[in-house]
Design an enzyme around this catalytic site. Structure first.
Site, mmCIF file in Angstrom:
data_model
loop_
_atom_site.group_PDB
_atom_site.id
_atom_site.type_symbol
_atom_site.label_atom_id
_atom_site.label_comp_id
_atom_site.label_asym_id
_atom_site.label_seq_id
_atom_site.Cartn_x
_atom_site.Cartn_y
_atom_site.Cartn_z
ATOM 1 N N LYS A 1 0.859 -1.183 0.000
ATOM 2 C CA LYS A 1 0.000 0.000 0.000
ATOM 3 C C LYS A 1 0.893 1.229 0.000
ATOM 4 C CE LYS A 1 -3.757 2.023 2.839
ATOM 5 N NZ LYS A 1 -4.594 1.803 4.046
ATOM 6 N N SER B 1 -9.478 1.554 3.422
ATOM 7 C CA SER B 1 -8.693 2.419 2.560
ATOM 8 C C SER B 1 -7.669 1.644 1.725
ATOM 9 C CB SER B 1 -7.965 3.486 3.394
ATOM 10 O OG SER B 1 -7.046 2.863 4.270
ATOM 11 N N SER C 1 -9.615 -0.823 7.470
ATOM 12 C CA SER C 1 -9.030 -0.612 6.139
ATOM 13 C C SER C 1 -8.303 -1.800 5.545
ATOM 14 C CB SER C 1 -8.078 0.591 6.165
ATOM 15 O OG SER C 1 -8.805 1.785 6.238
#
Lengths: 461, 461
Positions: free
Chosen positions: B74, B149, B173
């Site tokens: 990420k 997220s 997330s």
């Protein structure tokens, strides 16, 4: 007489706990009307405990050096069945159903509880006089404050009303009354002494510790108080040391840091010379004196104030409906705390870590740091500003400005007698050590005490 | 193919890291224009790492099961010399000079870095589409969100662009994109995986963890990621377990708590039946199912939101002068956080301890708790509300309401595939365990995975 001396007399059967207790109670009866050091005197309770201690000692069962010694607790420590007011109308009728951890530990050590000492309202007052229970008076000059918030504890120990009184210290509340009353006051490392059974003023800045007449007495008390309390989330599992300094302490090789910045600016010249004298004394005993630069102490004090205002207001929020029972000074502080932003609080806690790292770095180069405990001696009751050099300072801010930053760090620190000002009011030396280095801290202080007689001087009562 | 299978093929010389990496890069080249899962692809870097891995493996030096396996991070994890945007214009040109701890650990384990995955702006966005880098699309239906997220990580793993992608989880997330994309997503215990080199969104709620195609892959990754990092103050010294579940796991004696309150109210009927099916499956494997009552989850979610809003705003305060570069949704959240009171934040942290104690009490009676990961499957991109039963809910609040409370606790939790809704969109089972009980958590999940084939189904790409 110190605890160490009284304990020796008890062991030698030269006195009894009952005798010691009766002497203290007589002293309280004589002087408390003038000094207002005790809010509650538990004479019957004390005599019963003394009787029990004498029986145990006669039977050859000693619980240690505090066994049979009359002591007092600041009125923040919960005492089962004994009113615990916190110096506040909110708690004026509060009779706890359990003991605080400190109460338990001292009771288990055989100490005799004489009563509960007076304090700033909620350990948070601004003015020198508690609006509900009147001012405590300084035994060295009854027109003066004893310092706060543990003012009753400082006055009681200085006036020989008890051998030790417990205090709590969120921004100097043990060290300041110790300095102003000519006693030793020890703020242990954060987490060293359990806080269970004390209404927090501030979760992350509160520390519990003793006020005593000698450094070794402080060590004896810490020995009984220190240790992990599984019921206090902030209590530390760090092993407990052997705190009592030996009869003769060498300072050879001890590295003493003396700040070249901040701590000797804007102070009474008598404080300057007294603390410098202690530094020279330590050097004469073989200590290595290092000139150091301390981090930004005014910023640390400001950071600590943001945390204190916020946490105190959070704790007291549940009393919001009774706010009119809170004195105007404390109410104003609580209101201020309610208007601080969460981001300010969080960033203060973040800044705190940076300051802590900076101080840990300093403590790689030195073992202890010497500073004045306060910039001046005690002020007159009601006095809100103090003149230092050619300008006036707010008395509360001036009084706390050398102590507060150390609460932010959580490091151990003590104040010990180091001289007198022009009005023969006592002055304190602050010694600061690294986390859980109370043994080192107390050894250095004992070495100095052994070479001085400030702590032997008595107030003119 | 899972990591476990790829590692076996590498060991058997049936494939090379270069082959695996080229396959992934081809898949990224083919699908990233449609899915937008990667913000940065580091093809040359990956091929060089694969080459190095192949040389080491050929020389008989294996770094373990991740050696030669292509993975993604990420875009919150700092990567030395590789742009790390946090999905934000504030960092669009940010080239870190050091690696995050997670980057270091995966690199040391021999993993091959394919690139950086897309994410909500600052891991904090409200809408499903990042206003700066466009929306990530769900491989199961490219009109739908992948969840956030860590949406790019969920999409990349589901679309076979990589074997594993790291995510971060502050309020769901990792678990939410895992559920929406039919992958496994593991949020380890707070402090289990170092957060060094990740700009914190929220100091006390952030967790780092992997998204993978199987439970055992998650275990392998955790094995490489877990452990004390002295450079991360929140990192835990708790010993690292052996996380990989054995080839056959028994659930005999395992106590599974199933909440009778909250978690099965107001959910899609398909979620209801899928999760209930997993409970029955566990019971069939010998687990003991206990009906439990969970604490007040809406209050926990509200508490977590106070903490998140406050801490995120405190972190981002230094970018206040660049606020117009922040998208309107995140800017609005940051503004909200700046107006919260310090007392609210402090009392939220105090409430948190009470909830934690309540959950610890629950975990005396059960080993794990089963809940849905989300109340529904993924919504359409741009959709702000979702209809559940006969009323509409805000989609972001609905999506996070089963996950957020667990961040408040800091307990480990994962989401794993458990079925599909009426539109054949994936659904997730959330399993929660006690602190540092990842081994137990992964064993239970592996036992269920071994009996189901949801995780073997591929998106219609």
């Amino acid at each position: 007489m110190t605890i160490l001396e009284a304990a020796a007399q008890l062991r030698a059967k030269a006195t009894t706990s009952r005798q010691l207790t009766e002497n203290c109670l007589a002293r309280i009866e004589l002087l408390n009307p003038r000094l207002n050091a005790f809010l509650t005197v538990t004479a019957d309770h004390a005599l019963a405990q003394a009787h029990q201690a004498d029986r145990e000692l006669a039977a050859g069962h000693s619980r240690g050096p505090l066994h049979g010694i009359p002591i007092a607790l600041k009125d923040v420590f919960e005492t089962k069945g004994i009113r615990t007011t916190l110096g506040s109308l909110l708690f004026k009728d509060h009779i706890p159903t359990t003991d605080a951890a400190v109460t338990e530990k001292l009771s288990a050590a055989g100490a005799v509880l004489l009563g509960k000492t007076h304090m700033h309202e909620l350990a948070y007052g601004v003015t020198s006089s508690n609006p509900h229970f009147g001012p405590v008076r300084n035994p060295w000059n009854t027109n003066c404050v004893p310092g706060g918030s543990s003012g009753g504890s400082g006055a009681a120990v200085a006036a020989d009303m008890c051998f030790m009184a417990m205090g709590s210290d969120t921004g100097g509340s043990i060290r300041i009354p110790a300095a102003f009353c000519n006693t030793v006051g020890l703020k242990p490392t954060y987490g060293r002494v359990s806080r269970r059974g004390v209404l927090p003023l501030d979760f992350s800045l509160d520390h519990m510790g003793p006020l005593t007449r000698s450094v070794r007495d402080a060590a004896l008390c810490l020995q009984s108080l220190a240790g992990l309390d599984p019921l206090d989330d902030t209590s530390s599992p760090e092993p407990v040391d052997d705190y009592l300094p030996p009869p003769s302490v060498s300072l050879a090789g001890t590295r003493i840091g003396v700040p070249e910045n901040y701590y000797f600016d804007h102070i009474d010249p008598a404080v300057q010379s007294s603390v410098r004298h202690m530094v020279q004394l330590a050097a004469g005993l073989g200590a290595k004196v290092e000139v150091i630069r301390v981090p930004d102490i005014p910023a640390m004090n400001a950071t600590a104030r943001v945390i204190l205002l916020s946490e105190a207001s959070a704790t007291m929020e549940r009393f919001q409906h009774r706010r009119l029972e809170i004195g105007p000074d404390v109410r104003f502080l609580l209101d201020q705390g309610r208007f601080l932003a969460a981001t300010d609080y969080i960033n203060a806690q973040r800044a705190r870590r940076v300051f802590r790292d900076q101080f840990l770095e300093l403590f790689r180069r030195v073992d202890v740091i010497f500073t004045p405990a306060t910039p001046t001696a005690a002020a007159t009751i009601g006095q809100t500003t103090v003149r230092i050099g050619d300008h006036d300072e707010d008395f509360r801010l001036a009084t706390t400005r050398f102590a507060r930053a150390i609460n932010l760090l959580g490091f151990p620190a003590l104040s010990m007698p180091c001289g007198f000002d022009a009005n023969h009011m006592p002055l304190g030396l602050q010694i600061i050590a690294a986390p859980f280095e109370e043994r080192q801290l107390l050894a250095v202080a004992a070495a100095l005490e052994d070479q001085t007689d400030f702590h032997l001087q008595s107030p003119p009562l």
